[in-house]
Scaffold this motif. Structure first.
Motif, PDB file in Angstrom:
ATOM      1  N   SER A  57       0.861  -1.034  -0.161  1.00  0.00           N
ATOM      2  CA  SER A  57       0.063  -0.151  -0.020  1.00  0.00           C
ATOM      3  C   SER A  57       0.943   1.146   0.035  1.00  0.00           C
ATOM      4  CB  SER A  57      -1.085   0.165   1.130  1.00  0.00           C
ATOM      5  OG  SER A  57      -0.271  -0.027   2.453  1.00  0.00           O
ATOM      6  N   HIS A  58       1.920   1.273   0.707  1.00  0.00           N
ATOM      7  CA  HIS A  58       2.806   2.535   0.875  1.00  0.00           C
ATOM      8  C   HIS A  58       4.156   2.379   0.240  1.00  0.00           C
ATOM      9  CE1 HIS A  58      -0.307   4.186   3.522  1.00  0.00           C
ATOM     10  NE2 HIS A  58      -0.417   3.371   4.156  1.00  0.00           N
ATOM     11  N   ILE A  59       4.050   1.465  -0.580  1.00  0.00           N
ATOM     12  CA  ILE A  59       5.561   1.147  -1.178  1.00  0.00           C
ATOM     13  C   ILE A  59       6.215   2.343  -1.920  1.00  0.00           C
ATOM     14  CG2 ILE A  59       5.555   0.100  -3.502  1.00  0.00           C
ATOM     15  CD1 ILE A  59       6.730  -2.321  -2.284  1.00  0.00           C
ATOM     16  N   LEU A  60       5.652   2.816  -2.793  1.00  0.00           N
ATOM     17  CA  LEU A  60       6.376   4.108  -3.357  1.00  0.00           C
ATOM     18  C   LEU A  60       6.488   5.193  -2.519  1.00  0.00           C
ATOM     19  CD1 LEU A  60       4.390   4.112  -6.907  1.00  0.00           C
ATOM     20  CD2 LEU A  60       6.649   3.551  -6.276  1.00  0.00           C
ATOM     21  N   SER A  61       5.376   5.690  -1.588  1.00  0.00           N
ATOM     22  CA  SER A  61       5.912   6.815  -0.941  1.00  0.00           C
ATOM     23  C   SER A  61       6.971   6.559   0.123  1.00  0.00           C
ATOM     24  CB  SER A  61       4.650   7.477  -0.113  1.00  0.00           C
ATOM     25  OG  SER A  61       4.123   6.197   0.787  1.00  0.00           O
ATOM     26  N   LEU A  62       6.934   5.074   0.847  1.00  0.00           N
ATOM     27  CA  LEU A  62       8.090   5.018   1.841  1.00  0.00           C
ATOM     28  C   LEU A  62       9.402   5.027   1.112  1.00  0.00           C
ATOM     29  CD1 LEU A  62       6.244   2.455   4.080  1.00  0.00           C
ATOM     30  CD2 LEU A  62       6.816   4.809   4.552  1.00  0.00           C
ATOM     31  N   ALA A  63       9.198   4.599  -0.216  1.00  0.00           N
ATOM     32  CA  ALA A  63      10.745   4.324  -0.930  1.00  0.00           C
ATOM     33  C   ALA A  63      11.317   5.597  -1.080  1.00  0.00           C
ATOM     34  CB  ALA A  63      10.609   3.695  -2.272  1.00  0.00           C
ATOM     35  N   VAL A  64      10.390   6.883  -1.460  1.00  0.00           N
ATOM     36  CA  VAL A  64      11.025   8.111  -1.630  1.00  0.00           C
ATOM     37  C   VAL A  64      11.513   8.668  -0.305  1.00  0.00           C
ATOM     38  CG1 VAL A  64      10.294  10.484  -2.211  1.00  0.00           C
ATOM     39  CG2 VAL A  64       9.447   8.763  -3.541  1.00  0.00           C
ATOM     40  N   PHE A  65      10.834   8.514   0.541  1.00  0.00           N
ATOM     41  CA  PHE A  65      11.491   9.131   1.886  1.00  0.00           C
ATOM     42  C   PHE A  65      12.712   8.251   2.569  1.00  0.00           C
ATOM     43  CE2 PHE A  65       7.124  10.812   2.149  1.00  0.00           C
ATOM     44  CZ  PHE A  65       7.401  11.992   2.112  1.00  0.00           C
ATOM     45  N   ASN A  66      12.703   7.103   2.415  1.00  0.00           N
ATOM     46  CA  ASN A  66      13.509   6.053   2.790  1.00  0.00           C
ATOM     47  C   ASN A  66      15.047   6.408   1.823  1.00  0.00           C
ATOM     48  OD1 ASN A  66      15.162   4.234   4.143  1.00  0.00           O
ATOM     49  ND2 ASN A  66      14.464   2.672   2.830  1.00  0.00           N
ATOM     50  N   THR A  67      14.795   6.666   0.625  1.00  0.00           N
ATOM     51  CA  THR A  67      15.972   6.994  -0.206  1.00  0.00           C
ATOM     52  C   THR A  67      16.526   8.499   0.098  1.00  0.00           C
ATOM     53  OG1 THR A  67      14.929   5.686  -2.158  1.00  0.00           O
ATOM     54  CG2 THR A  67      16.864   7.275  -2.775  1.00  0.00           C
ATOM     55  N   PHE A  68      15.653   9.388   0.215  1.00  0.00           N
ATOM     56  CA  PHE A  68      16.240  10.538   0.779  1.00  0.00           C
ATOM     57  C   PHE A  68      17.051  10.602   1.996  1.00  0.00           C
ATOM     58  CE2 PHE A  68      15.606  14.367   3.091  1.00  0.00           C
ATOM     59  CZ  PHE A  68      16.182  15.422   2.654  1.00  0.00           C
ATOM     60  N   ARG A  69      16.574   9.892   2.926  1.00  0.00           N
ATOM     61  CA  ARG A  69      17.141   9.766   4.221  1.00  0.00           C
ATOM     62  C   ARG A  69      18.444   9.082   4.294  1.00  0.00           C
ATOM     63  NH1 ARG A  69      17.557   5.519   7.490  1.00  0.00           N
ATOM     64  NH2 ARG A  69      16.035   4.283   6.247  1.00  0.00           N
ATOM     65  N   ARG A  70      18.267   7.992   3.602  1.00  0.00           N
ATOM     66  CA  ARG A  70      19.787   7.160   3.340  1.00  0.00           C
ATOM     67  C   ARG A  70      20.920   7.800   2.539  1.00  0.00           C
ATOM     68  NH1 ARG A  70      18.325   1.029   1.799  1.00  0.00           N
ATOM     69  NH2 ARG A  70      20.845   0.926   2.068  1.00  0.00           N
ATOM     70  N   THR A  71      20.419   8.691   1.686  1.00  0.00           N
ATOM     71  CA  THR A  71      21.210   9.549   0.632  1.00  0.00           C
ATOM     72  C   THR A  71      21.872  10.626   1.705  1.00  0.00           C
ATOM     73  OG1 THR A  71      19.860   8.799  -1.322  1.00  0.00           O
ATOM     74  CG2 THR A  71      21.485  10.760  -1.573  1.00  0.00           C
ATOM     75  N   ARG A  72      21.006  11.141   2.356  1.00  0.00           N
ATOM     76  CA  ARG A  72      21.388  12.306   3.145  1.00  0.00           C
ATOM     77  C   ARG A  72      22.396  12.073   4.367  1.00  0.00           C
ATOM     78  NH1 ARG A  72      16.769  13.850   6.760  1.00  0.00           N
ATOM     79  NH2 ARG A  72      17.821  12.227   8.118  1.00  0.00           N
ATOM     80  N   ASN A  73      22.433  10.641   4.711  1.00  0.00           N
ATOM     81  CA  ASN A  73      23.077  10.380   5.630  1.00  0.00           C
ATOM     82  C   ASN A  73      24.450  10.024   5.260  1.00  0.00           C
ATOM     83  OD1 ASN A  73      21.379  10.582   7.890  1.00  0.00           O
ATOM     84  ND2 ASN A  73      20.818   8.450   7.718  1.00  0.00           N
ATOM     85  N   GLN A  74      24.545   9.408   3.790  1.00  0.00           N
ATOM     86  CA  GLN A  74      25.810   9.004   3.247  1.00  0.00           C
ATOM     87  C   GLN A  74      26.496  10.099   2.291  1.00  0.00           C
ATOM     88  OE1 GLN A  74      27.174   6.026   3.285  1.00  0.00           O
ATOM     89  NE2 GLN A  74      25.860   5.774   5.260  1.00  0.00           N
ATOM     90  N   ILE A  75      25.786  11.355   1.921  1.00  0.00           N
ATOM     91  CA  ILE A  75      26.326  12.190   1.028  1.00  0.00           C
ATOM     92  C   ILE A  75      27.954  12.703   1.225  1.00  0.00           C
ATOM     93  CG2 ILE A  75      25.470  14.391   1.804  1.00  0.00           C
ATOM     94  CD1 ILE A  75      24.161  14.530  -1.039  1.00  0.00           C
ATOM     95  N   LEU A  76      28.281  12.806   2.100  1.00  0.00           N
ATOM     96  CA  LEU A  76      29.346  13.336   2.691  1.00  0.00           C
ATOM     97  C   LEU A  76      30.409  12.099   2.362  1.00  0.00           C
ATOM     98  CD1 LEU A  76      28.959  15.589   5.784  1.00  0.00           C
ATOM     99  CD2 LEU A  76      29.188  16.314   3.756  1.00  0.00           C
ATOM    100  N   TYR A  77      30.163  11.125   2.284  1.00  0.00           N
ATOM    101  CA  TYR A  77      31.330   9.593   2.047  1.00  0.00           C
ATOM    102  C   TYR A  77      31.212   9.639   0.643  1.00  0.00           C
ATOM    103  CZ  TYR A  77      30.647   8.309   6.671  1.00  0.00           C
ATOM    104  OH  TYR A  77      30.615   8.125   8.174  1.00  0.00           O
ATOM    105  N   TRP A  78      30.508  10.051  -0.443  1.00  0.00           N
ATOM    106  CA  TRP A  78      30.776  10.021  -1.807  1.00  0.00           C
ATOM    107  C   TRP A  78      30.860  11.213  -2.262  1.00  0.00           C
ATOM    108  CZ3 TRP A  78      27.011  11.663  -5.281  1.00  0.00           C
ATOM    109  CH2 TRP A  78      25.553  11.514  -4.513  1.00  0.00           C
TER     110      TRP A  78
END
Length: 112
Positions: A57-78
């Protein structure tokens, strides 16, 4: 020692069912699917009706927010290594183009 009438009756039922005693333990374990153990008690199972269950039911909306959160946490590494590699490659391309141009060949002609 003689078996009791109850044990004789049980042995007769076993022989009529076509199964003998277990040769290893001497105990009848029952046929396939009925291994002779007692039924389990006090086991509670819960279920959700299939019409109430929607795993996607919420796969697309959760995927967007989860991708943003994980990218924000890793951006200074790459980002820094990527930026350094881009600047080094840009410098190398410009230097190569200069050395293979007419002014570059005239400047470094005597160094070879």
């Amino acid at each position: 020692m003689r078996p009791t009438p109850a044990l004789r009756l049980q042995a007769a039922r076993i022989l009529r069912a076509g199964h003998g005693p277990d040769p290893k333990n001497g105990v009848y374990m029952g046929g396939w699917g009925n291994l002779g153990s007692q039924t389990q008690k006090n086991i509670i199972t819960y279920a959700v009706s299939p019409n109430r269950l929607n795993p996607t039911s919420h796969i697309l909306s959760l995927a967007v927010f989860n991708t943003f959160r994980r990218t924000r946490n890793q951006i200074l590494y790459w980002v820094p290594p990527l930026l350094i590699a881009y600047l080094a490659m840009d410098w190398a391309i410009e230097r190569n183009e200069y050395l293979n141009s007419k002014p570059g060949r005239e400047e470094y002609a005597d160094s070879e």
